[in-house]
Design an enzyme around this catalytic site. Structure first.
Site, PDB file in Angstrom:
ATOM      1  N   THR A  97       0.831  -1.278  -0.002  1.00  0.00           N
ATOM      2  CA  THR A  97      -0.009   0.035  -0.021  1.00  0.00           C
ATOM      3  C   THR A  97       0.780   1.372  -0.065  1.00  0.00           C
ATOM      4  O   THR A  97       1.796   1.326   0.485  1.00  0.00           O
ATOM      5  CB  THR A  97      -0.782   0.025   1.292  1.00  0.00           C
ATOM      6  OG1 THR A  97      -1.715  -1.042   1.269  1.00  0.00           O
ATOM      7  CG2 THR A  97      -1.668   1.291   1.514  1.00  0.00           C
ATOM      8  N   ILE A 125       1.936   0.176   7.166  1.00  0.00           N
ATOM      9  CA  ILE A 125       2.530  -1.086   7.009  1.00  0.00           C
ATOM     10  C   ILE A 125       2.663  -1.534   8.271  1.00  0.00           C
ATOM     11  O   ILE A 125       3.240  -1.270   9.161  1.00  0.00           O
ATOM     12  CB  ILE A 125       4.028  -0.821   6.244  1.00  0.00           C
ATOM     13  CG1 ILE A 125       4.037  -0.258   5.164  1.00  0.00           C
ATOM     14  CG2 ILE A 125       4.743  -2.236   6.320  1.00  0.00           C
ATOM     15  CD1 ILE A 125       3.011  -0.900   4.085  1.00  0.00           C
ATOM     16  N   THR A 126       1.947  -2.783   8.550  1.00  0.00           N
ATOM     17  CA  THR A 126       1.954  -3.334   9.708  1.00  0.00           C
ATOM     18  C   THR A 126       3.040  -4.144  10.268  1.00  0.00           C
ATOM     19  O   THR A 126       3.900  -4.574   9.586  1.00  0.00           O
ATOM     20  CB  THR A 126       0.818  -4.652   9.605  1.00  0.00           C
ATOM     21  OG1 THR A 126      -0.317  -4.158   9.196  1.00  0.00           O
ATOM     22  CG2 THR A 126       0.796  -5.564  11.072  1.00  0.00           C
ATOM     23  N   ARG A 155     -26.566 -11.326  33.932  1.00  0.00           N
ATOM     24  CA  ARG A 155     -27.167  -9.997  34.156  1.00  0.00           C
ATOM     25  C   ARG A 155     -28.873 -10.198  34.344  1.00  0.00           C
ATOM     26  O   ARG A 155     -29.405 -11.217  33.577  1.00  0.00           O
ATOM     27  CB  ARG A 155     -27.183  -9.168  32.995  1.00  0.00           C
ATOM     28  CG  ARG A 155     -27.990  -7.920  32.789  1.00  0.00           C
ATOM     29  CD  ARG A 155     -27.332  -7.000  33.752  1.00  0.00           C
ATOM     30  NE  ARG A 155     -27.906  -5.596  33.453  1.00  0.00           N
ATOM     31  CZ  ARG A 155     -28.032  -4.597  34.086  1.00  0.00           C
ATOM     32  NH1 ARG A 155     -27.450  -4.843  35.508  1.00  0.00           N
ATOM     33  NH2 ARG A 155     -28.681  -3.427  33.993  1.00  0.00           N
ATOM     34  N   GLN A 161     -24.685  -4.571  22.260  1.00  0.00           N
ATOM     35  CA  GLN A 161     -26.308  -4.435  22.536  1.00  0.00           C
ATOM     36  C   GLN A 161     -26.641  -5.184  23.727  1.00  0.00           C
ATOM     37  O   GLN A 161     -27.138  -4.604  24.728  1.00  0.00           O
ATOM     38  CB  GLN A 161     -27.118  -4.592  21.249  1.00  0.00           C
ATOM     39  CG  GLN A 161     -28.336  -4.107  21.114  1.00  0.00           C
ATOM     40  CD  GLN A 161     -28.317  -2.729  21.325  1.00  0.00           C
ATOM     41  OE1 GLN A 161     -27.561  -1.882  20.983  1.00  0.00           O
ATOM     42  NE2 GLN A 161     -29.535  -2.225  21.606  1.00  0.00           N
ATOM     43  N   HIS A 168     -24.685  -6.399  26.216  1.00  0.00           N
ATOM     44  CA  HIS A 168     -24.067  -5.915  27.343  1.00  0.00           C
ATOM     45  C   HIS A 168     -24.827  -4.481  27.767  1.00  0.00           C
ATOM     46  O   HIS A 168     -24.416  -3.884  28.750  1.00  0.00           O
ATOM     47  CB  HIS A 168     -22.674  -5.575  27.103  1.00  0.00           C
ATOM     48  CG  HIS A 168     -21.779  -6.554  27.136  1.00  0.00           C
ATOM     49  ND1 HIS A 168     -21.674  -7.796  26.419  1.00  0.00           N
ATOM     50  CD2 HIS A 168     -20.739  -7.099  28.218  1.00  0.00           C
ATOM     51  CE1 HIS A 168     -20.949  -8.609  26.681  1.00  0.00           C
ATOM     52  NE2 HIS A 168     -20.405  -8.279  27.791  1.00  0.00           N
ATOM     53  N   GLY A 192     -25.770  -0.618  28.517  1.00  0.00           N
ATOM     54  CA  GLY A 192     -24.590   0.493  28.713  1.00  0.00           C
ATOM     55  C   GLY A 192     -23.184  -0.028  29.107  1.00  0.00           C
ATOM     56  O   GLY A 192     -22.318   0.641  28.842  1.00  0.00           O
ATOM     57  N   GLU A 194      -6.146  -5.889   3.794  1.00  0.00           N
ATOM     58  CA  GLU A 194      -6.111  -7.102   3.018  1.00  0.00           C
ATOM     59  C   GLU A 194      -7.362  -7.219   1.903  1.00  0.00           C
ATOM     60  O   GLU A 194      -7.584  -8.319   1.618  1.00  0.00           O
ATOM     61  CB  GLU A 194      -5.935  -8.581   3.743  1.00  0.00           C
ATOM     62  CG  GLU A 194      -4.506  -8.589   4.497  1.00  0.00           C
ATOM     63  CD  GLU A 194      -4.068  -9.726   4.980  1.00  0.00           C
ATOM     64  OE1 GLU A 194      -4.419 -10.729   4.214  1.00  0.00           O
ATOM     65  OE2 GLU A 194      -3.257  -9.776   6.020  1.00  0.00           O
TER      66      GLU A 194
END
Ligand code: COS
Length: 389
Positions: A130, A161-162, A274, A342, A344, A346, A369
Site C-alpha cells: 500500500t 505497513i503492519t 445479568r 447491545q 451488554h 450500557g 487485505e
C-alpha cells in the site's frame, strides 16, 4: 525452534490446539487490558510466542518452521484469536503476508537466507504494498526500483505497513518498469531494514487494535542488491502479491471467526448473569435472537473458511473463495461485535468490558487485505469469467 509442535499427526495437532487454548486463556486474555493500555504486546509474551513456535507456523519444515497446511493454520487461528487481535498481529506478518511471497516464489537461496529466521521469530518481516495514492488499486503503485548495475535503486513511500516499526525486512512491491503502468511493471523484493535510505514513520494512532503497530516506510535512493528480487524475475511482483493475499484473506477470515467466538462467549456469559425484570436477560427471546444470529453466522463463516482452506490445500485456485470468506467473515464479526455491545447494554460502551475494545478492533477486518468492496469485485469478476467461458 523450541517447544511442542513437532510432527503433525492427528494427536500432535490436537495437542497443539489444546496447548494453544491454555496459552490463550492463561496468558493472553489476562494480558489484553495491559496490551491495550500500553499499546504494546509485552516482550515476555512475544518471547513465549516464539518459544511455542508460533512465528513459524506456516514456514515449511525444511526451513525450520512447522509447515501447517492452510486448514491447520485456520484451525490454529480460530483458537489464538479468542484473544485480542493484537497478539495475532505480532506473528501475523511472519506467518502470512510478509513471508509467503518468499515461500511461494522465492529462490532457494532466498528461502535459506530468510525463512529459518522468520520461522524462529528472530527476524520480523512486513509486507509493503500500500502507498499514499495506491490502496485498493494496488496495481497503480508508484514506488520505483530502477536497475543500476548490480543493484536496484528504490524510491517511494509505503503506507500503513503492519509491524514496520520493528521489522528487520520487508517484502516490497515496486515498479521496475515505469513505462508499464499497471501490474506488469511491478516486481517483488526482500529488502533488509538495515540498508541505507530507509526511514520509518511514527506509528499511527488507530481506532482499535492497540498493541499492533502500523507505520509508513520511506525509501530514498535505497540501493537494494539485485539478488533481493524475489524469484529473480521482474514483472511478476503483482502476481506474487495477489497470491499472498489469497492465502492472507483466508487467514484473516479465520481471525474473524476466532474473534466472533470470543464475542459470543462474552455475550452469553453476560446474558446469563445479568438480571432485569426479575430474570436473566438470557431468558428474554429478543436477547436470544441476537445470540442465535451471532452463533449461526459465526458457524457459517467457520464452515466457509474450512472449505476454502481445504480446497487450497487440494491445489485448487481459491481467489474467489478467499474473497467470499474475507467478505462474509469480516462483515459477520462486525455484526457479532455490534450485538455483543447491545447485549451488554450500557456496560458494552464502557472500557471495563472486553466487548467495547473488540467492537473497535473488528472494524479493521472489513478494510485491510482488501476492503469488502474489493472482495465483492473479485467475486463478481470470477463469476463473469466463468459464465463467459
Ligand atoms: N493470483 C494470481 N494472479 C492474479 C491474481 C491472483 N489472485 N489476481 C490477479 N492476478 C493477475 C491477473 O491474472 C493479471 O495477470 P495477467 O495480466 O497476466 O492476466 C494481473 O494479476 C492483474 O490482474 P487484474 O487485472 O485483475 O488487476 P487489477 O488491477 O484489476 O486489480 C484487484 C485487481 C482490485 C483485485 C487488486 O488490485 C486488489 O486485490 N486490490 C486490493 C489490494 C489489497 O488487498 N490491499 C491490501 C493491502 S495489503 S494489507
Amino acid at each position: 525452534m523450541g517447544g511442542w509442535i513437532v510432527a503433525l499427526d492427528l494427536d500432535t495437532f490436537e495437542q497443539l490446539l489444546e496447548t494453544l487454548r491454555r496459552f490463550v486463556s492463561e496468558r493472553l486474555i489476562p494480558a489484553e487490558k495491559r496490551v491495550s493500555e500500553e499499546d504494546a504486546v509485552p516482550p515476555e509474551i512475544v518471547a513465549e510466542m516464539r518459544e511455542l513456535g508460533l512465528f513459524g507456523l506456516t514456514v515449511p519444515e525444511a526451513y525450520g518452521g512447522i509447515g501447517l497446511t492452510t486448514e491447520e493454520e485456520v484451525r490454529v487461528m480460530f483458537e489464538l484469536c479468542r484473544a485480542s487481535p493484537a497478539f495475532r498481529s505480532a506473528i501475523g506478518t511472519n506467518i502470512g503476508i510478509g513471508s509467503q511471497g518468499i515461500v511461494m516464489d522465492g529462490t532457494e537461496e532466498q528461502k535459506q537466507t530468510y525463512l529459518p529466521k522468520i520461522a524462529s521469530g528472530e527476524l520480523v518481516i512486513s509486507f509493503a504494498l500500500t502507498e499514499p495514492d495506491s490502496g485498493s488499486d494496488a496495481a497503480s503503485l508508484r514506488t520505483t526500483a530502477i536497475r543500476d548495475g548490480d543493484v536496484y535503486v528504490v524510491n517511494g513511500t509505503k503506507r500503513f505497513i503492519t509491524n514496520a516499526s520493528h521489522a528487520h525486512a520487508f517484502t516490497l512491491m515496486a515498479r521496475t518498469d515505469p513505462s508499464k503502468k499497471g501490474a506488469a511493471g511491478v516486481s517483488a523484493f526482500i529488502v533488509d531494514r538495515a540498508l541505507a535510505g530507509i526511514s520509518i514513520g511514527k506509528p499511527y494512532k488507530k481506532m482499535g487494535q492497540q498493541g499492533a503497530h502500523v507505520c509508513d516506510v520511506i525509501f530514498e535512493d535505497c540501493r537494494v542488491p539485485a539478488s533481493a528480487l524475489i524469484g529473480g524475475k521482474e514483472g511478476v511482483g503483482f502476481k506474487t502479491a495477489m497470491k499472498v493475499l489469497d492465502r492472507g484473506r483466508i487467514h484473516i477470515s479465520s481471525v474473524c471467526v476466532g474473534v466472533a467466538e470470543r464475542l459470543i462467549e462474552e455475550s452469553l456469559a453476560y446474558a446469563m448473569e445479568r438480571k432485569q425484570f426479575g430474570e436473566r436477560i438470557a431468558d428474554f427471546q429478543l436477547v436470544q435472537a441476537m445470540l442465535a444470529d451471532s452463533r449461526a453466522e459465526s458457524y457459517a463463516a467457520r464452515c466457509m473458511v474450512l472449505d476454502a482452506a481445504r480446497r487450497r490445500d487440494a491445489g485448487e485456485q481459491v481467489s474467489m473463495q478467499a474473497s467470499c470468506c474475507k467478505y462474509f467473515a469480516s462483515e459477520m464479526v462486525g455484526r457479532v461485535a455490534d450485538r455483543a455491545v447491545q447485549i451488554h447494554g450500557g456496560s458494552g460502551y464502557i472500557a471495563e468490558y472486553a466487548v467495547e475494545r473488540f467492537y473497535r478492533d473488528v472494524r479493521l477486518f472489513r478494510i485491510y487485505e482488501g476492503t469488502s468492496q474489493i472482495q465483492q469485485l473479485v467475486i463478481a469478476k470470477a463469476m463473469l469469467r466463468e459464465a463467459e467461458g
